[in-house]
Design a protein around this motif. Structure first.
Motif, short mmCIF file in Angstrom:
data_model
loop_
_atom_site.label_atom_id
_atom_site.label_comp_id
_atom_site.label_asym_id
_atom_site.label_seq_id
_atom_site.Cartn_x
_atom_site.Cartn_y
_atom_site.Cartn_z
N GLY A 45 -7.18 -7.42 -0.13
CA GLY A 45 -7.94 -6.15 0.20
C GLY A 45 -7.37 -4.81 -0.40
N ILE A 46 -6.47 -4.84 -1.26
CA ILE A 46 -6.09 -3.72 -2.07
C ILE A 46 -6.51 -3.56 -3.32
CG2 ILE A 46 -3.58 -2.82 -2.74
CD1 ILE A 46 -2.25 -4.86 -0.65
N THR A 47 -6.60 -2.33 -3.79
CA THR A 47 -7.18 -1.89 -5.14
C THR A 47 -5.93 -1.02 -5.71
OG1 THR A 47 -8.18 0.30 -4.55
CG2 THR A 47 -9.44 -1.72 -4.22
N TYR A 48 -6.16 -0.63 -7.20
CA TYR A 48 -5.30 0.31 -7.65
C TYR A 48 -5.30 1.54 -7.11
CZ TYR A 48 -3.95 -3.11 -11.38
OH TYR A 48 -3.32 -4.30 -12.08
N ASN A 49 -6.24 1.79 -6.35
CA ASN A 49 -6.20 3.26 -5.90
C ASN A 49 -5.31 3.32 -4.61
OD1 ASN A 49 -8.28 4.24 -7.69
ND2 ASN A 49 -9.92 3.51 -6.41
N ASP A 50 -5.04 2.40 -4.16
CA ASP A 50 -4.15 2.14 -2.98
C ASP A 50 -2.65 2.15 -3.20
OD1 ASP A 50 -6.28 1.72 -0.96
OD2 ASP A 50 -6.48 -0.17 -1.68
N ILE A 51 -2.18 2.00 -4.41
CA ILE A 51 -1.00 2.03 -5.10
C ILE A 51 -0.70 2.83 -5.90
CG2 ILE A 51 -0.57 -0.34 -4.30
CD1 ILE A 51 -0.71 -1.18 -7.09
N THR A 52 0.45 3.39 -6.60
CA THR A 52 0.92 3.79 -7.64
C THR A 52 1.16 2.95 -8.77
OG1 THR A 52 1.65 5.72 -6.48
CG2 THR A 52 2.28 5.60 -8.83
N VAL A 53 0.40 2.75 -9.78
CA VAL A 53 0.52 1.49 -10.60
C VAL A 53 1.32 1.89 -11.72
CG1 VAL A 53 -0.97 0.46 -12.43
CG2 VAL A 53 -1.77 0.81 -10.22
N GLN A 54 2.31 1.04 -12.18
CA GLN A 54 3.05 1.12 -13.45
C GLN A 54 3.29 0.09 -14.21
OE1 GLN A 54 5.86 4.10 -13.32
NE2 GLN A 54 4.21 4.63 -11.61
N TYR A 55 2.62 0.36 -15.47
CA TYR A 55 2.35 -0.83 -16.44
C TYR A 55 3.80 -0.88 -17.19
CZ TYR A 55 -2.46 0.16 -15.57
OH TYR A 55 -3.81 0.12 -15.10
N LYS A 104 0.83 -1.20 -0.09
CA LYS A 104 -0.03 -0.05 0.06
C LYS A 104 0.95 0.97 0.00
CE LYS A 104 -4.36 -1.64 2.18
NZ LYS A 104 -5.44 -1.60 3.21
N GLY A 105 0.43 2.11 -0.88
CA GLY A 105 1.24 3.31 -0.99
C GLY A 105 2.35 3.37 -1.73
N LYS A 106 2.69 2.17 -2.33
CA LYS A 106 4.19 2.00 -2.99
C LYS A 106 3.92 2.14 -4.65
CE LYS A 106 6.57 1.13 0.65
NZ LYS A 106 5.59 1.41 1.81
N LYS A 107 5.01 2.18 -5.41
CA LYS A 107 5.19 2.23 -6.68
C LYS A 107 5.24 0.64 -7.31
CE LYS A 107 6.92 6.87 -7.77
NZ LYS A 107 8.11 7.60 -8.45
N ILE A 108 4.21 0.21 -7.83
CA ILE A 108 4.36 -1.14 -8.09
C ILE A 108 4.24 -1.48 -9.61
CG2 ILE A 108 3.18 -3.62 -7.48
CD1 ILE A 108 4.30 -1.79 -4.96
N ALA A 109 4.95 -2.22 -10.33
CA ALA A 109 4.95 -2.65 -11.55
C ALA A 109 3.90 -3.76 -11.59
CB ALA A 109 6.22 -3.13 -12.06
N VAL A 110 2.76 -3.63 -12.11
CA VAL A 110 1.83 -4.95 -12.32
C VAL A 110 1.76 -5.47 -13.71
CG1 VAL A 110 0.31 -3.74 -10.73
CG2 VAL A 110 0.13 -3.22 -13.21
N GLY A 111 3.01 -5.30 -14.50
CA GLY A 111 2.97 -6.07 -16.02
C GLY A 111 2.43 -5.01 -16.90
N ALA A 112 2.71 -5.55 -18.23
CA ALA A 112 2.49 -4.48 -19.41
C ALA A 112 0.70 -4.39 -19.37
CB ALA A 112 2.76 -5.25 -20.74
N ALA A 113 0.33 -3.24 -19.76
CA ALA A 113 -1.14 -2.89 -20.04
C ALA A 113 -1.94 -3.94 -20.72
CB ALA A 113 -1.28 -1.51 -20.59
N GLY A 114 -2.72 -4.81 -19.85
CA GLY A 114 -3.92 -5.55 -20.69
C GLY A 114 -3.16 -7.04 -20.52
N SER A 115 -2.04 -7.16 -20.05
CA SER A 115 -1.34 -8.39 -19.80
C SER A 115 -1.93 -9.32 -19.08
CB SER A 115 0.38 -8.09 -19.66
OG SER A 115 0.39 -7.79 -18.42
N GLY A 116 -1.56 -10.74 -19.06
CA GLY A 116 -1.87 -11.75 -18.22
C GLY A 116 -1.21 -11.38 -16.68
N THR A 117 -0.22 -10.98 -16.75
CA THR A 117 0.51 -10.49 -15.43
C THR A 117 -0.41 -9.45 -14.74
OG1 THR A 117 2.52 -11.20 -16.27
CG2 THR A 117 2.67 -9.66 -14.40
N GLU A 118 -0.71 -8.43 -15.56
CA GLU A 118 -1.71 -7.33 -15.06
C GLU A 118 -2.81 -7.78 -14.40
OE1 GLU A 118 -4.51 -4.53 -14.40
OE2 GLU A 118 -4.65 -6.02 -16.05
N ALA A 119 -3.52 -8.94 -14.98
CA ALA A 119 -4.66 -9.51 -14.40
C ALA A 119 -4.42 -10.17 -13.08
CB ALA A 119 -5.68 -10.58 -15.34
N ASN A 120 -3.41 -11.06 -13.31
CA ASN A 120 -2.90 -11.79 -11.93
C ASN A 120 -2.82 -10.69 -10.84
OD1 ASN A 120 -0.83 -13.89 -13.98
ND2 ASN A 120 -2.99 -14.19 -13.35
#
Length: 316
Positions: free
Chosen positions: A161-171, A136-152
């Motif tokens: 219990g964490i949403t993208y609003n709780d982190i700084t998303v990096q695709y 929470k509150g951190k910069k997190i790489a979640v995978g390329a936009a629309g990728s399988g990794t991003e869905a995971n």
């Protein structure tokens, strides 16, 4: 004079027939893999090598892509013949859900499941992140936009219990995430790939890393909603200075094709792949897990008839 003309015409027809015959015997198979630092890419190169050396008239090539979601779209558009894809993404495509909502692709067919793909959540030890809650509150790489990794990433965070609003998303792709984590521009990254993954090994070569576990309660909640996940562990010493095993979850890596591929070609491709396991093992450690007896494990979509014929033969 007439005889010369007739002979010339016959030669032209014979040449055309030979040329046509050669064109028909040549099989072009484009294989869509993933990023160059992931597991799909080296295995795709090995597959191309296997098929080119063992199937007459085969011209197979492997290409680097944006992985699962991008690969399904390439298959749909007829730009490739074989794709590497996560079993969850193949399921979404076949059923028109998640990243394929309103974009259902009914012609996708299962070819073979390969090995578990662990969702690895990596950070540097100096970041002080040890649990999912710490993200929470951190910069997190979640995978390329629309990728399988991003869905995971999104689904695991949701279960925690964490949403993208709780982190700084990096695709970011695996390679981009590795470089940014090494440079300290991000705090953690999700990487869905068979271990050991080159991108994570690259980080570990320069910094002490921490693999963040997915605890049992979070995993149970995740699996209840998304049954294609399974609990799995990353063994100790998979990466430099990683001295304990790490609990987590995994999906299955698989190969998929279009229903338009003819049965004879599909059968030849899958049979030849399994007959050359040593080449797959040489390409990546995960090649040792690619076996006929597990080729339908986690298969959530319809099998291609050519693959079905091969697997039915294994039962005899």
């Amino acid at each position: 004079m007439n005889k010369k003309v007739v002979a010339l015409v016959l030669c032209v027809f014979m040449f055309a027939a030979l040329a046509t015959g050669c064109g028909e015997s040549k099989k072009f198979v484009n294989i869509a893999t993933g990023g160059t630092t992931g597991t799909y890419f080296p295995l795709g190169g090995a597959l191309a090598d296997i098929w080119n050396k063992n199937i007459k008239g085969m011209n197979a090539t492997a290409q680097s892509t944006g992985a699962s979601v991008a690969n399904v779209n390439l298959l749909r558009d007829g730009k490739v013949e074989v794709i590497f894809v996560q079993n969850d993404i193949a399921y979404y495509a076949a059923n028109g859900t998640e990243s394929f909502k309103d974009k259902k692709y009914e012609e996708i067919r299962g070819f073979a499941t390969l090995y578990p793909e662990n969702i690895q959540i990596v950070t540097r030890a100096d970041k002080g992140i040890n649990t999912l809650a710490d993200l929470k509150g951190k910069k997190i790489a979640v995978g390329a936009a629309g990728s399988g990794t991003e869905a995971n990433a999104r689904q695991i965070l949701e279960a925690a219990g964490i949403t993208y609003n709780d982190i700084t998303v990096q695709y970011l792709s695996f390679g981009e995430a590795a470089n940014n984590l090494k440079d300290g521009n991000i705090d953690a990254a999700f990487v869905t790939a068979g271990y050991p993954t080159a991108a994570i090994s690259d980080i570990a070569a320069q910094h002490k890393i921490v693999l963040i576990p997915v605890d049992d309660a979070t995993a149970d909640k995740l699996i209840q909603k998304y049954p294609f996940y399974a609990k799995d562990t990353i063994p100790a010493n998979t990466y430099k200075d990683q001295t304990t095993e790490v609990k987590g979850v995994a999906v299955m890596a698989m190969l998929a094709v279009s229903s338009k591929m003819d049965e004879k070609t599909a059968y030849s491709l899958i049979k030849t792949m399994y007959e050359n396991q040593e080449r797959l093992k040489a390409a990546h450690a995960k090649g040792a897990l690619i076996k006929p007896e597990t080729g339908k494990k986690g298969m959530g979509i319809k099998l291609h008839p050519g693959a079905e014929k091969f697997f039915n033969e294994q039962k005899k």
